[in-house]
Design an enzyme around this catalytic site. Sequence first.
Site, PDB file in Angstrom:
ATOM      1  N   GLY A  95      96.407 108.903 -25.008  1.00  0.00           N
ATOM      2  CA  GLY A  95      97.394 107.864 -25.265  1.00  0.00           C
ATOM      3  C   GLY A  95      97.707 107.643 -26.728  1.00  0.00           C
ATOM      4  N   HIS A  96      97.083 108.387 -27.638  1.00  0.00           N
ATOM      5  CA  HIS A  96      97.254 108.123 -29.080  1.00  0.00           C
ATOM      6  C   HIS A  96      97.374 109.431 -29.850  1.00  0.00           C
ATOM      7  CE1 HIS A  96      96.230 106.508 -33.123  1.00  0.00           C
ATOM      8  NE2 HIS A  96      96.749 105.404 -32.630  1.00  0.00           N
ATOM      9  N   PHE A  97      98.401 110.054 -29.900  1.00  0.00           N
ATOM     10  CA  PHE A  97      99.711 109.884 -29.305  1.00  0.00           C
ATOM     11  C   PHE A  97      99.988 111.141 -28.478  1.00  0.00           C
ATOM     12  CE2 PHE A  97      99.819 107.730 -33.442  1.00  0.00           C
ATOM     13  CZ  PHE A  97     100.074 106.436 -33.042  1.00  0.00           C
TER      14      PHE A  97
END
Length: 148
Positions: free
Chosen positions: A49-51
């Site tokens: 999720g990052h990124f």
Amino acid sequence: MIKLLKNDIANLLPHREPMLLIDELYDIKKLISATALIRVKKDSFFVQGHFPNNPVMPGVLIVESFGQAAAALTAHGLDKSTYENKLVFLMGVEKARFRNPVIPNCELILKIEAIRSHGRVWKYKGDAFVDGKKMADAIWSATIVDKK
């Protein structure tokens, strides 16, 4: 030469997967300094999720890694009765600079040093490197508190 592996570190800290970030602690000078290794993998929990498509280790997790390394250094150097049934909490970050992004499939090396201690309050500084290139640095404080 003493080298603490992940299981040894887990015996010193309350952190567990996925938040136990330190893989090794070595070059330990009792209550003074140490070097920590974090293997930043493409399947590390924060990567998805990052990124997406441009994964980067969040700066806050680099600071967390500094804190875990310092807590392990301190717990390793103290008598077990001093840290048993206690927790180490981050009190403040005076300075944190992120110079280059830490991307997966690397080994993040943290050089940490205890600057001073006063009772249950400790102050540390650290530098983070990948392949000899400085990625981040910080100065922070932590305290040892009783578990509730």
